[in-house]
Scaffold this active site. Structure first.
Site, PDB file in Angstrom:
ATOM      1  N   GLY A   1      -5.222  -4.939  -2.697  1.00 23.47           N
ATOM      2  CA  GLY A   1      -4.214  -4.679  -3.728  1.00 23.47           C
ATOM      3  C   GLY A   1      -3.716  -3.249  -3.627  1.00 23.47           C
ATOM      4  O   GLY A   1      -4.436  -2.357  -3.161  1.00 23.47           O
TER       5      GLY A   1
ATOM      6  N   GLU B   1      -2.584 -10.128   4.449  1.00 24.75           N
ATOM      7  CA  GLU B   1      -1.892  -9.407   5.520  1.00 24.75           C
ATOM      8  C   GLU B   1      -0.504 -10.016   5.711  1.00 24.75           C
ATOM      9  O   GLU B   1      -0.226 -11.123   5.240  1.00 24.75           O
ATOM     10  CB  GLU B   1      -2.688  -9.512   6.820  1.00 24.75           C
ATOM     11  CG  GLU B   1      -4.067  -8.897   6.751  1.00 24.75           C
ATOM     12  CD  GLU B   1      -4.040  -7.406   6.434  1.00 24.75           C
ATOM     13  OE1 GLU B   1      -3.372  -6.650   7.141  1.00 24.75           O
ATOM     14  OE2 GLU B   1      -4.685  -7.005   5.460  1.00 24.75           O
TER      15      GLU B   1
ATOM     16  N   GLY C   1      -0.362  -9.401  -3.244  1.00 27.08           N
ATOM     17  CA  GLY C   1      -0.389  -8.305  -2.260  1.00 27.08           C
ATOM     18  C   GLY C   1      -1.713  -8.173  -1.537  1.00 27.08           C
ATOM     19  O   GLY C   1      -1.960  -7.173  -0.878  1.00 27.08           O
TER      20      GLY C   1
ATOM     21  N   ARG D   1      11.154  -0.474   7.625  1.00 25.08           N
ATOM     22  CA  ARG D   1      11.870  -1.286   8.618  1.00 25.08           C
ATOM     23  C   ARG D   1      13.295  -1.559   8.150  1.00 25.08           C
ATOM     24  O   ARG D   1      14.233  -1.496   8.906  1.00 25.08           O
ATOM     25  CB  ARG D   1      11.097  -2.592   8.817  1.00 25.08           C
ATOM     26  CG  ARG D   1      11.555  -3.448   9.965  1.00 25.08           C
ATOM     27  CD  ARG D   1      10.601  -4.590  10.166  1.00 25.08           C
ATOM     28  NE  ARG D   1      10.008  -5.019   8.899  1.00 25.08           N
ATOM     29  CZ  ARG D   1       8.877  -5.694   8.786  1.00 25.08           C
ATOM     30  NH1 ARG D   1       8.197  -6.010   9.865  1.00 25.08           N
ATOM     31  NH2 ARG D   1       8.413  -6.057   7.608  1.00 25.08           N
TER      32      ARG D   1
ATOM     33  N   LYS E   1     -12.990  -5.474  10.175  1.00 27.15           N
ATOM     34  CA  LYS E   1     -13.748  -4.605   9.262  1.00 27.15           C
ATOM     35  C   LYS E   1     -15.209  -4.505   9.708  1.00 27.15           C
ATOM     36  O   LYS E   1     -15.808  -3.422   9.671  1.00 27.15           O
ATOM     37  CB  LYS E   1     -13.646  -5.140   7.834  1.00 27.15           C
ATOM     38  CG  LYS E   1     -12.237  -4.975   7.257  1.00 27.15           C
ATOM     39  CD  LYS E   1     -12.044  -5.797   6.001  1.00 27.15           C
ATOM     40  CE  LYS E   1     -10.671  -5.554   5.399  1.00 27.15           C
ATOM     41  NZ  LYS E   1     -10.317  -6.523   4.357  1.00 27.15           N
TER      42      LYS E   1
ATOM     43  N   GLY F   1     -11.240  -1.799   0.698  1.00 26.68           N
ATOM     44  CA  GLY F   1     -10.262  -1.299  -0.275  1.00 26.68           C
ATOM     45  C   GLY F   1     -10.759  -0.040  -0.963  1.00 26.68           C
ATOM     46  O   GLY F   1     -10.989   0.991  -0.324  1.00 26.68           O
TER      47      GLY F   1
ATOM     48  N   GLU G   1     -10.644   5.410   5.161  1.00 28.48           N
ATOM     49  CA  GLU G   1     -11.493   4.811   4.118  1.00 28.48           C
ATOM     50  C   GLU G   1     -10.930   3.474   3.625  1.00 28.48           C
ATOM     51  O   GLU G   1     -11.675   2.524   3.349  1.00 28.48           O
ATOM     52  CB  GLU G   1     -11.623   5.782   2.929  1.00 28.48           C
ATOM     53  CG  GLU G   1     -12.493   5.292   1.807  1.00 28.48           C
ATOM     54  CD  GLU G   1     -13.939   5.061   2.248  1.00 28.48           C
ATOM     55  OE1 GLU G   1     -14.641   6.030   2.499  1.00 28.48           O
ATOM     56  OE2 GLU G   1     -14.353   3.883   2.344  1.00 28.48           O
TER      57      GLU G   1
ATOM     58  N   VAL H   1       0.832  -1.209   0.000  1.00 30.26           N
ATOM     59  CA  VAL H   1       0.000   0.000   0.000  1.00 30.26           C
ATOM     60  C   VAL H   1       0.866   1.260   0.000  1.00 30.26           C
ATOM     61  O   VAL H   1       0.687   2.158  -0.833  1.00 30.26           O
ATOM     62  CB  VAL H   1      -0.956   0.008   1.215  1.00 30.26           C
ATOM     63  CG1 VAL H   1      -1.783   1.289   1.252  1.00 30.26           C
ATOM     64  CG2 VAL H   1      -1.882  -1.208   1.181  1.00 30.26           C
TER      65      VAL H   1
HETATM   66  P1  NAP Z   1       3.238  -4.641   3.804  1.00 31.34           P
HETATM   67  O1  NAP Z   1       3.332  -4.854   2.338  1.00 31.34           O
HETATM   68  O2  NAP Z   1       3.644  -5.736   4.714  1.00 31.34           O
HETATM   69  O3  NAP Z   1       4.070  -3.315   4.151  1.00 31.34           O
HETATM   70  C1  NAP Z   1       4.362  -2.923   5.471  1.00 31.34           C
HETATM   71  C2  NAP Z   1       5.422  -1.830   5.427  1.00 31.34           C
HETATM   72  O4  NAP Z   1       5.632  -1.355   6.752  1.00 31.34           O
HETATM   73  C3  NAP Z   1       6.784  -2.293   4.910  1.00 31.34           C
HETATM   74  O5  NAP Z   1       7.292  -1.341   4.001  1.00 31.34           O
HETATM   75  C4  NAP Z   1       7.651  -2.348   6.169  1.00 31.34           C
HETATM   76  O6  NAP Z   1       9.004  -2.022   5.941  1.00 31.34           O
HETATM   77  C5  NAP Z   1       7.037  -1.246   6.988  1.00 31.34           C
HETATM   78  N1  NAP Z   1       7.275  -1.376   8.435  1.00 31.34           N
HETATM   79  C6  NAP Z   1       6.988  -2.404   9.268  1.00 31.34           C
HETATM   80  N2  NAP Z   1       7.318  -2.098  10.536  1.00 31.34           N
HETATM   81  C7  NAP Z   1       7.804  -0.833  10.504  1.00 31.34           C
HETATM   82  C8  NAP Z   1       8.310   0.064  11.489  1.00 31.34           C
HETATM   83  N3  NAP Z   1       8.376  -0.258  12.791  1.00 31.34           N
HETATM   84  N4  NAP Z   1       8.728   1.299  11.094  1.00 31.34           N
HETATM   85  C9  NAP Z   1       8.676   1.653   9.805  1.00 31.34           C
HETATM   86  N5  NAP Z   1       8.206   0.853   8.811  1.00 31.34           N
HETATM   87  C10 NAP Z   1       7.779  -0.365   9.172  1.00 31.34           C
HETATM   88  O7  NAP Z   1       1.740  -4.252   4.205  1.00 31.34           O
HETATM   89  P2  NAP Z   1       0.577  -3.693   3.251  1.00 31.34           P
HETATM   90  O8  NAP Z   1      -0.076  -4.818   2.545  1.00 31.34           O
HETATM   91  O9  NAP Z   1       1.092  -2.546   2.483  1.00 31.34           O
HETATM   92  O10 NAP Z   1      -0.480  -3.206   4.365  1.00 31.34           O
HETATM   93  C11 NAP Z   1      -0.311  -1.997   5.056  1.00 31.34           C
HETATM   94  C12 NAP Z   1      -1.620  -1.664   5.778  1.00 31.34           C
HETATM   95  O11 NAP Z   1      -2.654  -1.511   4.816  1.00 31.34           O
HETATM   96  C13 NAP Z   1      -2.115  -2.750   6.732  1.00 31.34           C
HETATM   97  O12 NAP Z   1      -2.746  -2.135   7.811  1.00 31.34           O
HETATM   98  C14 NAP Z   1      -3.141  -3.523   5.907  1.00 31.34           C
HETATM   99  O13 NAP Z   1      -4.119  -4.152   6.695  1.00 31.34           O
HETATM  100  C15 NAP Z   1      -3.743  -2.371   5.141  1.00 31.34           C
HETATM  101  N6  NAP Z   1      -4.408  -2.746   3.898  1.00 31.34           N
HETATM  102  C16 NAP Z   1      -3.766  -3.509   3.001  1.00 31.34           C
HETATM  103  C17 NAP Z   1      -4.392  -3.821   1.808  1.00 31.34           C
HETATM  104  C18 NAP Z   1      -3.726  -4.671   0.782  1.00 31.34           C
HETATM  105  O14 NAP Z   1      -4.383  -5.024  -0.209  1.00 31.34           O
HETATM  106  N7  NAP Z   1      -2.466  -5.024   0.949  1.00 31.34           N
HETATM  107  C19 NAP Z   1      -5.686  -3.356   1.548  1.00 31.34           C
HETATM  108  C20 NAP Z   1      -6.329  -2.558   2.517  1.00 31.34           C
HETATM  109  C21 NAP Z   1      -5.671  -2.260   3.684  1.00 31.34           C
HETATM  110  P3  NAP Z   1       9.973  -2.920   4.991  1.00 31.34           P
HETATM  111  O15 NAP Z   1       9.449  -2.716   3.602  1.00 31.34           O
HETATM  112  O16 NAP Z   1      11.316  -2.359   5.180  1.00 31.34           O
HETATM  113  O17 NAP Z   1       9.816  -4.330   5.463  1.00 31.34           O
HETATM  114  N1  HSE Z   2      -5.842  -8.613   3.649  1.00 28.37           N
HETATM  115  C1  HSE Z   2      -6.965  -7.838   3.241  1.00 28.37           C
HETATM  116  C2  HSE Z   2      -7.853  -8.656   2.335  1.00 28.37           C
HETATM  117  C3  HSE Z   2      -6.504  -6.586   2.543  1.00 28.37           C
HETATM  118  O1  HSE Z   2      -7.403  -9.714   1.866  1.00 28.37           O
HETATM  119  O2  HSE Z   2      -8.987  -8.266   2.091  1.00 28.37           O
HETATM  120  C4  HSE Z   2      -7.615  -5.608   2.298  1.00 28.37           C
HETATM  121  O3  HSE Z   2      -8.101  -5.082   3.500  1.00 28.37           O
END
Ligand code: NAP
Ligand code: HSE
Length: 394
Positions: free
Chosen positions: A302, A190, A187, A46, A205, A135, A130, A15
């Site tokens: 995504g 979680e 992607g 991180r 949710k 999503g 939001e 994201v």
């Molecule tokens: P992700 O791909 O695992 O990315 C997490 C990011 O956070 C990585 O860049 C990681 O760094 C960084 N990070 C972790 N711990 C940290 C810290 N202590 N300080 C600074 N950076 C840190 O996760 P994501 O899928 O993007 O999801 C992010 C959020 O969006 C979550 O809350 C998820 O529930 C929400 N979300 C995701 C989606 C989806 O489709 N993926 C949809 C809706 C909502 P590194 O890159 O260095 O490891």
């Molecule tokens: N992990 C979540 C899903 C991301 O699969 O729906 C979107 O919130």
């Protein structure tokens, strides 16, 4: 009028990288829509050494998330880390420092949202989310703004893209492990995918939707949930023979004392809109007293789809900064009422003898409890013969 703002991003994964790229590439459009110029000042990650598929300059990256929050030039913090381990303290600190926060983090909000909203209100800043539900689907704003003058009575839908992606891939012949791996690669999942497949993500949710729709302070641990880990290809094949599909359904109905809510894999008639979801698609069905039945569907997970919702919140926040809105009035969440009862919803649903471990979704699931109470007839409601009253269909 403040015509410029500083933005910091925490997290640059699926994201965060999509949000950061678009903030850089679509600057002219975003500044034009918001009326505010901005500078993306820093991105916390991180692992600074990680190779990232982004054109962002290395100088933007830091491993010190605290320094991003503490930068006095930063007005808006976009939290894309996820989970509660680090995000809780960081978001709390950002709000406390008077930064507006935009987040996609449902784990955090569904367990601590009312407390964080109270901090935001006390500092006169906003906490927008939001992207945390559905999503790209604008369900949070629909409930919080568009339906604020109505009375929402029930909400149901498909809110986890990973589960739908796995189930629809299994319908096409994939095995569970490969289907989950694919959802992770795309992607959708979680960081810990057990959050998705065990129903925690959908319960988070649903808790947020209950807070928004019913103004009730329900946190996700109070909602009964189960996931899709026990669903077999045989279950899926048998369901298809019966004209049914299996989907992880989350639903809640307002009751006089609180709410009935559940998250579980259910059998859904094949021609129902919930059953027609594939991949990361989500559907949200809302029943309101006057608006009747409304349905929103679209990409629920995504990077680009989620970034769309995050950036919508960023534009709204920038507009408010530009217009110097007094944002402290957005303390709606402080007024959440306690829910005396959070009872299961799906127990009264019918079952098929061939797949007796799964209940069958019915659109009038909302009548299960509401039928005991007098609900005035309104557009979109059907007459329930059991109660001689009108009940909203979920
Ligand atoms: P992700 O791909 O695992 O990315 C997490 C990011 O956070 C990585 O860049 C990681 O760094 C960084 N990070 C972790 N711990 C940290 C810290 N202590 N300080 C600074 N950076 C840190 O996760 P994501 O899928 O993007 O999801 C992010 C959020 O969006 C979550 O809350 C998820 O529930 C929400 N979300 C995701 C989606 C989806 O489709 N993926 C949809 C809706 C909502 P590194 O890159 O260095 O490891
Ligand atoms: N992990 C979540 C899903 C991301 O699969 O729906 C979107 O919130």
């Amino acid at each position: 009028m403040k015509l410029s703002a500083g933005i910091g991003i925490l997290g640059c994964g699926t994201v965060g990288s999509s949000v950061a790229d678009r903030l850089q590439r679509e600057r002219a459009a975003i500044e034009s829509r918001s009326g505010v110029r901005y500078e993306l000042r820093a991105i916390a990650v991180r692992d600074e050494a990680k190779v990232r598929a982004t054109s962002l300059g290395r100088e933007l990256f830091t491993t010190d998330a605290g320094s991003v929050i503490d930068d006095p030039q930063i007005d808006v913090v976009i939290e894309c880390i996820g989970g509660t381990a680090d995000a809780t303290e960081l978001v709390e600190r950002a709000l406390d420092r008077g930064r507006h926060v935009v987040t996609a983090n449902k784990d955090l909000l569904a367990t601590q949202g009312p407390r964080l909203a109270a901090i935001a209100a006390s500092r006169g800043v906003t906490l927008r989310y939001e992207a945390a539900v559905g999503g790209a689907i604008p369900i949070v704003r629909s409930l919080d703004d568009a339906l604020a003058g109505d009375e929402v009575r029930a909400i149901a839908g498909v809110f986890n893209g990973t589960c739908t992606s796995v189930l629809s891939a299994m319908e096409d012949g994939a095995n569970y492990a490969d289907a989950l791996l694919r959802a992770q690669r795309l992607g959708y999942a979680e960081a810990d995918p057990s959050n998705d497949v065990e129903g925690h993500d959908a319960a988070h949710k649903l808790a947020l939707l209950v807070q928004l729709a019913f103004n009730l302070a329900v946190l996700s641990p109070r909602i009964r949930r189960s996931g899709i880990t026990a669903i077999t290809r045989r279950d899926i094949a048998r369901a298809r023979m019966l004209g049914l599909r299996i989907r992880l359904i989350a639903a809640a109905v307002r009751t006089p004392d609180g709410v009935q809510a559940d998250v579980a894999p259910l059998l859904v008639p094949g021609d129902h809109s919930f059953a027609k979801t594939r991949g990361a698609e989500n559907v949200a069905r809302v029943i309101a007293r006057d608006a009747g039945a409304l349905e929103l569907r679209g990409a629920g997970a995504g990077g680009p789809a989620t970034a769309s919702a995050v950036l919508g919140d960023v534009v709204t926040t920038l507009r408010a900064i530009g217009e110097r809105h007094d944002l402290s009035h957005r303390g709606r969440d402080r007024a959440l009422q306690p829910a005396l009862e959070v009872a299961p919803l799906f127990d009264a649903l019918p079952r098929h003898p061939d797949l007796a471990h799964l209940a069958i979704w019915e659109d009038d699931a909302g009548t299960i409890d509401l039928s005991k109470h007098r609900v005035h007839a309104a557009r979109g409601h059907r007459v329930d013969k059991r109660s001689q009253g009108a009940c909203p269909q979920v």
